[in-house]
Enzyme design. Structure first.
Site, short mmCIF file in Angstrom:
data_model
loop_
_atom_site.label_atom_id
_atom_site.label_comp_id
_atom_site.label_asym_id
_atom_site.label_seq_id
_atom_site.Cartn_x
_atom_site.Cartn_y
_atom_site.Cartn_z
N GLY A 1 48.23 64.67 13.34
CA GLY A 1 48.46 65.67 14.38
C GLY A 1 49.59 66.64 14.06
CG ASP B 1 46.94 60.82 6.06
OD1 ASP B 1 47.54 61.40 6.97
OD2 ASP B 1 46.25 59.78 6.25
CE LYS C 1 43.52 61.98 10.04
NZ LYS C 1 44.51 61.27 10.85
CG ASN D 1 53.06 53.50 10.10
OD1 ASN D 1 53.73 52.90 9.26
ND2 ASN D 1 52.11 54.37 9.77
CB CYS E 1 44.52 54.29 21.93
SG CYS E 1 43.83 55.78 22.65
#
Ligand code: ZN
Length: 407
Positions: free
Chosen positions: A87, A108, A131, A188, A254
């Protein structure tokens, strides 16, 4: 013996094949894409400020003419590594591409999913593609002058981490040179710590970005190993949510995300990147965004001499040595930044649950935080620290009692 390796290679080949097919399909099926093909420009050797419709850099070069940026063209000499092309990362990469950055490295391991379509950048027809490869295709179309290098892997596995370190050290515009900046756009803690470890070891300046799980706050942070606090120096700083935590964690729900918050954070991040690389304005060490109150707290935090990362401690020693040799400048003005907002017409208060006095003995390594910023988690107070506090109180009580007796 090498069947796993062979299979991995085959999967990669098939993925590339699929991308080519999808791209061809796109080019044939839509007239809009035909138009894109037609307008796809050749590479431009030198950025010019010439005001003609065909010059993609005239608006950027105007920054130089207006005296905002001294030498805008310098942007073409820089290499930026973007870790995490989700994002925030995808929008960040697009902004840098449109600004005419020299080289972009994209890392990624994820694939584009339809569940990501609430965000910007990726398009439904790219679902299923990796991605990084989908991003490279789009970005190359936008600006063919940018050099792209993509890595479709998870940087936290040992083998990939070594490769990641190598590309940060050698993947600059001229092979063998380090990148100029690493941008963390991951979602994360593990990946953030991997970037932190790599950058501490290499002495690589990086910027971190984050958006909260409830999608209504985010932050950017500049980490200069040895100067400012790294991720091992103190618990990560986040923007105070002022929302009941119980509403956040529900089973089967989520993380939330908004294209608006992600766009704002990507914008703040790239603005800081441009200011840092092109040397204009004030570069932020930490800038938060609280969407609920439209509040932007900022601060700076020095590295912790007791940091658990030995490379951070080594960088601190080197930084102190360098600081001793050079006349004072950089950090002094930052401390004045502690005053966050002079105007508060609506009387908005961001109240911490603990007072500053309570916070100090509870977490000795965390300095005063300005309003609106908190830590992602707290380190339990060490026993010795607790003992000291009790002693101090007892002593002062004894003093008081002694004084009372004298009366
Ligand atoms: Zn540290």
């Amino acid at each position: 013996m090498s069947t796993v390796e062979e299979l991995k290679l085959r999967v990669r080949e098939l993925e590339n094949e699929l991308i080519k097919c999808k791209q061809k399909q796109q080019q044939c099926s839509s007239s809009e894409d035909a138009l894109i093909q037609a307008t796809n420009r050749p590479k431009i050797d030198k950025m010019s400020a010439e005001v003609v419709d065909s010059n993609p850099y005239s608006r950027l070069m105007a920054l130089k003419r207006m005296g905002i940026v001294e030498d805008y063209e310098k942007i073409r000499t820089f290499t930026v590594a973007v870790v995490g092309v989700g994002g925030v990362g995808s929008v960040t990469a697009e902004m840098l591409t449109r600004c005419g950055i020299g080289k972009l490295l994209l890392f990624d391991y994820d694939k584009v999913e339809l569940a990501n379509m609430n965000r910007l950048f990726f398009q439904p027809h790219q679902a299923g593609l990796s991605k990084v490869e989908a991003a490279e295709h789009t970005l190359r179309n936008i600006n063919p002058d940018v050099v792209f290098e993509t890595h479709n892997y998870n940087i936290t596995t040992m083998q990939n981490f070594t490769h990641f370190m190598d590309r940060i050290s050698n993947g600059g515009l001229e092979e063998g040179n380090p990148v100029d900046l690493v941008l963390s756009c991951v979602d994360n803690f593990e990946a953030r710590m991997a970037i932190n470890t790599a950058c501490n070891e290499l002495g690589q300046i990086w910027m971190e970005s984050g958006v909260s799980e409830n999608a209504v706050s985010g932050h950017i942070q500049l980490i200069n190993p040895g100067e400012t606090a790294c991720f091992a120096c103190a618990p990560p700083l986040v923007v105070a949510a002022n929302i009941d935590e119980k509403t956040l964690k529900r089973e089967g729900v989520c993380a939330a995300s908004l294209p608006t918050t992600m766009g704002v954070v990507a914008g703040l991040l790239v603005q800081n990147v441009l200011k840092y690389l092109l040397k204009f304005g004030k570069v932020s060490y930490y800038l938060g965004y609280n969407a609920m109150q439209d509040f932007f707290p900022s601060m700076a935090m020095k590295a912790n001499p007791q940091c658990h990362d030995r490379h951070c401690r080594r960088q601190q020693e080197e930084y102190t040595k360098k600081e001793m040799e050079r006349p004072k400048e950089v950090f002094v003005q930052e401390e004045e930044e502690e005053i966050v907002h002079e105007e508060n017409d609506w009387g908005i208060e961001l109240v911490s649950e603990v007072t500053d006095e309570e916070l100090q003995p509870a977490s000795g390594t965390v300095p005063d935080l300005p309003e609106g910023i908190t830590v992602a988690y707290t380190i339990p107070a060490e026993e010795s620290a607790g003992g000291e506090v009790v002693e101090e109180t007892e002593q002062s009580l004894e003093d008081l009692m002694a004084q009372m007796k004298k009366l």
